[in-house]
Design an enzyme around this catalytic site. Structure first.
Site, PDB file in Angstrom:
ATOM      1  N   PHE A  78     -17.279   5.476   4.241  1.00  0.00           N
ATOM      2  CA  PHE A  78     -17.617   5.394   5.881  1.00  0.00           C
ATOM      3  C   PHE A  78     -18.251   4.147   6.100  1.00  0.00           C
ATOM      4  CE2 PHE A  78     -18.542  10.489   5.543  1.00  0.00           C
ATOM      5  CZ  PHE A  78     -17.209  10.757   5.759  1.00  0.00           C
ATOM      6  N   ARG A  79     -17.935   3.330   5.231  1.00  0.00           N
ATOM      7  CA  ARG A  79     -18.295   1.655   5.583  1.00  0.00           C
ATOM      8  C   ARG A  79     -19.520   1.144   6.038  1.00  0.00           C
ATOM      9  NH1 ARG A  79     -13.735   0.958   2.874  1.00  0.00           N
ATOM     10  NH2 ARG A  79     -11.601   1.362   4.004  1.00  0.00           N
ATOM     11  N   ASN A 110     -18.431   0.506  -2.292  1.00  0.00           N
ATOM     12  CA  ASN A 110     -17.636  -0.635  -1.926  1.00  0.00           C
ATOM     13  C   ASN A 110     -17.632  -1.153  -0.521  1.00  0.00           C
ATOM     14  OD1 ASN A 110     -15.866   1.273  -1.179  1.00  0.00           O
ATOM     15  ND2 ASN A 110     -14.193   0.140  -1.096  1.00  0.00           N
ATOM     16  N   ASP A 309     -10.212  10.492  -0.421  1.00  0.00           N
ATOM     17  CA  ASP A 309     -10.278   9.161  -0.517  1.00  0.00           C
ATOM     18  C   ASP A 309      -9.981   8.391   0.955  1.00  0.00           C
ATOM     19  OD1 ASP A 309     -10.466   6.593  -1.028  1.00  0.00           O
ATOM     20  OD2 ASP A 309      -8.737   6.209  -2.139  1.00  0.00           O
ATOM     21  N   HIS A 313      -9.164   1.941   8.331  1.00  0.00           N
ATOM     22  CA  HIS A 313      -9.363   0.265   8.494  1.00  0.00           C
ATOM     23  C   HIS A 313      -9.119   0.310  10.205  1.00  0.00           C
ATOM     24  CE1 HIS A 313      -9.490  -1.005   4.399  1.00  0.00           C
ATOM     25  NE2 HIS A 313      -8.901  -0.171   4.065  1.00  0.00           N
TER      26      HIS A 313
HETATM   27  O1  DOR Z   1      -6.644   2.272  -0.460  1.00  0.00           O
HETATM   28  C1  DOR Z   1      -7.663   2.112  -0.684  1.00  0.00           C
HETATM   29  N1  DOR Z   1      -8.605   1.991   0.314  1.00  0.00           N
HETATM   30  N2  DOR Z   1      -7.937   2.305  -1.940  1.00  0.00           N
HETATM   31  C2  DOR Z   1      -9.153   1.771  -2.446  1.00  0.00           C
HETATM   32  O2  DOR Z   1      -9.391   1.966  -3.512  1.00  0.00           O
HETATM   33  C3  DOR Z   1     -10.227   1.360  -1.548  1.00  0.00           C
HETATM   34  C4  DOR Z   1     -10.027   2.009  -0.355  1.00  0.00           C
HETATM   35  C5  DOR Z   1     -10.799   1.325   1.007  1.00  0.00           C
HETATM   36  O3  DOR Z   1     -12.013   1.118   0.645  1.00  0.00           O
HETATM   37  O4  DOR Z   1     -10.375   0.686   1.749  1.00  0.00           O
HETATM   38 ZN    ZN Z   2     -11.509   5.180  -2.363  1.00  0.00          ZN
END
Ligand code: DOR
Ligand code: ZN
Length: 453
Positions: A78-79, A110, A309, A313
């Site tokens: 969720f960034r 991340n 997952d 973006h």
């Molecule tokens: O496609 C992906 N997007 N794989 C990842 O491991 C990270 C994720 C992201 O955080 O955009």
């Molecule tokens: Zn992921």
């Protein structure tokens, strides 16, 4: 608002002796089958009992629809912090989860900065409060060994990336991993791994389409990561994220390890993706025959967990050339609805889906969720299998504005309850911002009702 008298997990108490607050009646998936039941929900938001006839409390009958447990999605991005709220945020992502029938999300670390010490974790937990529409379990990144004991007391799980990906430029060196895994095995929290061994990435020109992306991060990198992970230390709660091929699933099952597959790896291939950057993802989409084999394994119940997952973006960056576009696609809102549509067509058995989307992920996170059983939280959805819709980015609630599943058949929940309170009614979000951060309580699972799925 937290419902009056709601108990925290671990305090199952005597709610069965209090009068129920209300009763949810209809066909429900209980004790391994769909059957007509009346679910008594206590003032603490937990399921008190499941019977045929109960009186004396307000009653809601769902008619021809079915009552299912809400899902847990172990894997979302969720960034926050550092993301653009016009693309995603804890506030928007948790509402998408609510619409998609997901009651608990595992939020990845991340971010910018990464969640790698206690202060950053606390800062992230503060963002959840007052923003989140569903509950959130926060992953931490074990980048700094000195931060690990503190993180183990406050995080919900750890996430390790073996290869570079969004927000991860320098993953740990493969030779450092055995010591890191040994340390993590003593901390008791679940550990999720992005399992691509970058030593198996060939040097190639930038990938112009999804087939070349598959070649740039090949299946061999996933199988290679198993060489590092399978000998892992005893006692480690190890889970592999986004497995892409049936061979990996076979080896992980044989080793008794937990793992997940995503809807995109189960339903999409690099053949259908072509050069469309919306389909660029890590690990990549594979061939149609590899996809079909993974789907068969899932259908047979040989993939323990379904996770989205969800990794949006900006539409702008995903409209660029394939080679330059970032990897990742949204999915938390469509995960369960896409697969409920497969149940409707008879391609997937409902118990297989509920085990993978509801029961097992909730167990993995040590939560009293994912089954309709006494003592569990009344986090439930109501699904009308006749209410088929076509997925459309314009009708989804993700601010990023795109989906790789445009036009796919889906069945969205009509109602969604959290602790017995509606958060989606007639397909509209009516919830609050009272989602909480949760941490695993593996002991609590033993104290709640033992009805088997
Ligand atoms: O496609 C992906 N997007 N794989 C990842 O491991 C990270 C994720 C992201 O955080 O955009
Ligand atoms: Zn992921």
């Amino acid at each position: 608002m937290v419902p009056p008298g709601r108990r925290k997990s671990g305090e199952t108490g005597s709610s069965a002796r209090e009068p129920p607050e209300w009763i949810l009646a209809g066909r429900a998936y209980v004790r391994g089958q769909l059957q007509p039941v009346e679910i008594a929900i206590g003032p603490d938001g937990r399921i008190q009992s499941i019977g045929r006839t109960r009186a004396g409390a307000p009653r809601h009958d769902v008619g021809d629809a079915v009552i299912l447990p809400a899902a847990t999605d172990l894997h979302v991005h969720f960034r926050e912090p550092g993301g653009d709220p016009r693309v995603e945020s804890l506030a928007s992502g948790t509402v998408e989860a609510a619409y998609g029938g997901v009651t608990l999300v595992g939020e990845m670390p991340n971010t910018r900065p990464a969640v790698s010490d206690v202060d950053r974790l606390k800062e992230k937990a503060a963002r959840v409060r007052g923003q989140a529409a569903v509950d959130v379990l926060l992953y931490a990144s074990p980048a700094d060994p000195r931060a690990l004991p503190g993180l183990a007391r406050s995080a919900g799980a750890f996430k390790i990336y073996l290869s570079p990906t969004t927000g991860v430029e320098t993953p740990p060196a493969p030779e450092e991993l055995p010591a890191l895994l040994a340390t993590l095995s003593k901390l008791g929290l679940p550990v999720s791994v992005h399992a691509e061994d970058p030593r198996a990435f060939p040097t190639r020109p930038p990938a112009a389409d999804a087939r070349e992306w598959d070649a740039a991060r090949p299946v061999g990198a996933e199988l290679g990561a198993l060489e590092i992970l399978l000998p892992g230390p005893l006692g480690l709660r190890l889970h592999l994220a986004h497995v892409t091929v049936a061979e990996t699933a076979r080896r992980l099952r044989a080793a008794g390890l937990s793992f997940e597959a995503t809807p995109h790896h189960l339903l999409l291939s690099h053949e259908v993706a072509g050069a469309d950057p919306r389909f660029k993802v890590n690990p990549p989409l594979r061939t149609e025959s590899e996809r079909a084999a993974l789907w068969e394994a899932f259908r047979r119940g040989e993939v323990p967990i379904l996770a989205s997952d969800h990794a949006p973006h900006s539409l702008e960056s995903k409209s660029d050339e394939f080679a330059r576009a970032p990897s990742g696609m949204p999915g938390v809102e469509t995960m369960l609805p896409l697969l409920l549509a497969r149940v409707r067509t008879g391609e997937l058995a409902l118990p297989v889906l509920l085990a993978a989307a509801c029961d097992r992920p909730a167990r993995w996170f040590g939560q009293p969720l994912g089954r309709i059983a006494p003592g569990h939280r009344a986090n439930l959805i109501v699904v009308d299998f006749r209410a088929r819709t076509a997925v459309s980015a314009s009708r989804l609630h993700a601010p990023c504005g795109y989906t790789a599943f445009e036009g796919w058949e889906a069945i969205f929940p009509r109602e969604h309850y959290r602790d017995g309170r509606p958060i989606v009614r007639e397909g509209e979000f009516v919830g609050g911002r009272d989602g909480e951060t949760v941490r695993p309580d593996f002991a609590d699972r033993g104290r709640v009702g033992s009805d088997r799925i």
